[in-house]
Design an enzyme around this catalytic site. Sequence first.
Site, PDB file in Angstrom:
ATOM      1  N   ARG A 167      35.962 -92.370  -9.670  1.00 21.80           N
ATOM      2  CA  ARG A 167      35.432 -93.006  -8.458  1.00 21.80           C
ATOM      3  C   ARG A 167      35.421 -94.529  -8.566  1.00 21.80           C
ATOM      4  O   ARG A 167      35.508 -95.227  -7.563  1.00 21.80           O
ATOM      5  CB  ARG A 167      33.986 -92.549  -8.198  1.00 21.80           C
ATOM      6  CG  ARG A 167      33.835 -91.106  -7.767  1.00 21.80           C
ATOM      7  CD  ARG A 167      32.423 -90.884  -7.211  1.00 21.80           C
ATOM      8  NE  ARG A 167      32.045 -89.482  -7.166  1.00 21.80           N
ATOM      9  CZ  ARG A 167      32.338 -88.650  -6.162  1.00 21.80           C
ATOM     10  NH1 ARG A 167      33.012 -89.070  -5.126  1.00 21.80           N
ATOM     11  NH2 ARG A 167      31.945 -87.394  -6.196  1.00 21.80           N
ATOM     12  N   GLU A 198      33.679 -91.580   6.444  1.00 17.81           N
ATOM     13  CA  GLU A 198      34.142 -90.616   5.452  1.00 17.81           C
ATOM     14  C   GLU A 198      35.255 -91.217   4.616  1.00 17.81           C
ATOM     15  O   GLU A 198      36.002 -92.079   5.087  1.00 17.81           O
ATOM     16  CB  GLU A 198      34.650 -89.332   6.142  1.00 17.81           C
ATOM     17  CG  GLU A 198      34.423 -88.133   5.257  1.00 17.81           C
ATOM     18  CD  GLU A 198      35.136 -86.853   5.662  1.00 17.81           C
ATOM     19  OE1 GLU A 198      34.991 -85.877   4.928  1.00 17.81           O
ATOM     20  OE2 GLU A 198      35.833 -86.830   6.691  1.00 17.81           O
ATOM     21  N   GLY A 239      31.713 -89.769  -1.655  1.00 11.15           N
ATOM     22  CA  GLY A 239      33.039 -90.390  -1.606  1.00 11.15           C
ATOM     23  C   GLY A 239      33.137 -91.697  -0.848  1.00 11.15           C
ATOM     24  O   GLY A 239      34.021 -92.510  -1.130  1.00 11.15           O
ATOM     25  N   ASP A 298      36.984 -88.911  -5.974  1.00 14.00           N
ATOM     26  CA  ASP A 298      36.879 -88.364  -7.322  1.00 14.00           C
ATOM     27  C   ASP A 298      37.778 -87.160  -7.535  1.00 14.00           C
ATOM     28  O   ASP A 298      38.229 -86.513  -6.596  1.00 14.00           O
ATOM     29  CB  ASP A 298      35.439 -87.906  -7.591  1.00 14.00           C
ATOM     30  CG  ASP A 298      35.118 -86.598  -6.868  1.00 14.00           C
ATOM     31  OD1 ASP A 298      35.267 -86.566  -5.629  1.00 14.00           O
ATOM     32  OD2 ASP A 298      34.755 -85.621  -7.535  1.00 14.00           O
TER      33      ASP A 298
HETATM   34  P1  IMP Z   1      38.058 -81.684   4.371  1.00 14.37           P
HETATM   35  O1  IMP Z   1      36.736 -81.105   4.719  1.00 14.37           O
HETATM   36  O2  IMP Z   1      39.055 -80.639   3.916  1.00 14.37           O
HETATM   37  O3  IMP Z   1      38.633 -82.598   5.434  1.00 14.37           O
HETATM   38  O4  IMP Z   1      37.866 -82.526   3.049  1.00 14.37           O
HETATM   39  C1  IMP Z   1      37.205 -83.714   3.025  1.00 14.37           C
HETATM   40  C2  IMP Z   1      36.519 -83.936   1.703  1.00 14.37           C
HETATM   41  O5  IMP Z   1      37.241 -83.331   0.605  1.00 14.37           O
HETATM   42  C3  IMP Z   1      36.480 -85.421   1.411  1.00 14.37           C
HETATM   43  O6  IMP Z   1      35.291 -85.989   1.874  1.00 14.37           O
HETATM   44  C4  IMP Z   1      36.637 -85.469  -0.088  1.00 14.37           C
HETATM   45  O7  IMP Z   1      35.363 -85.425  -0.719  1.00 14.37           O
HETATM   46  C5  IMP Z   1      37.413 -84.232  -0.455  1.00 14.37           C
HETATM   47  N1  IMP Z   1      38.870 -84.515  -0.608  1.00 14.37           N
HETATM   48  C6  IMP Z   1      39.872 -84.093   0.166  1.00 14.37           C
HETATM   49  N2  IMP Z   1      41.061 -84.542  -0.266  1.00 14.37           N
HETATM   50  C7  IMP Z   1      40.799 -85.289  -1.367  1.00 14.37           C
HETATM   51  C8  IMP Z   1      41.647 -86.052  -2.274  1.00 14.37           C
HETATM   52  O8  IMP Z   1      42.891 -86.150  -2.171  1.00 14.37           O
HETATM   53  N3  IMP Z   1      40.992 -86.680  -3.292  1.00 14.37           N
HETATM   54  C9  IMP Z   1      39.643 -86.622  -3.448  1.00 14.37           C
HETATM   55  N4  IMP Z   1      38.823 -85.948  -2.627  1.00 14.37           N
HETATM   56  C10 IMP Z   1      39.412 -85.275  -1.588  1.00 14.37           C
HETATM   57 MG    MG Z   2      34.794 -85.122  -3.488  1.00 14.98          MG
END
Ligand code: IMP
Ligand code: MG
Length: 186
Positions: A176, A110, A55, A170
């Site tokens: 992307r 990130e 990402g 994505d």
């Molecule tokens: P976390 O571990 O729940 O904080 O999620 C982080 C990861 O989830 C990011 O690095 C993204 O790959 C994915 N992610 C979370 N929210 C979104 C979104 O709204 N669109 C796309 N990817 C997301």
């Molecule tokens: Mg992702």
Amino acid sequence: MTSIESNAVSDASLDKIREVVFDAETISARVQSLGREITDYYGSGELLVLGLLKGSFIFLADLVRNIGRPLQVDFLVASSYGSKTTSSGEVRLVYDPKTQLKGKHILLVEDIVDSGKTINRLVGVLRERDPLSLEVCALLDKGIANYLVIEPRFLGFEAPTKFLVGYGLDHAENHRHLPYIGALEE
Ligand code: IMP
Ligand code: MG
């Protein structure tokens, strides 16, 4: 403000994108100022900018070109966690950076902070490598994480709690490449 149509690469699935949340010009201006913040923040010492794939790939590429000090770039790929692997500290690196982390300033980049699980798990893994410092730079933060081991020291935008795509983000590996960040239809 650019429209979805005029600013996008031709994409058959564009009809699923409901609105542009951050257009390309807005992103570019913010990434430039983030680069200046990062340049000003770090004094002496080696800086390793670590991009979390996939990402962060577009954000990272734009960001490092706006940082005016010596740095190195590497990437890491973390295993995606399923619902079964919720115990804390459990993260497997599918690609482990080959660059040495010990004794360097590490800036973990990130794309978006959602629940915070990704950051919380990676921070533990990276701290074991004995860096000089460890900070997080996130392009987006939905502001819904209950707890973050490290709050992003550098943040592009506070994000709405919608599903966002484009500029590296994505949905099932699509979108992307879009030069803007859009919200998908629910
Ligand atoms: P976390 O571990 O729940 O904080 O999620 C982080 C990861 O989830 C990011 O690095 C993204 O790959 C994915 N992610 C979370 N929210 C979104 C979104 O709204 N669109 C796309 N990817 C997301
Ligand atoms: Mg992702």
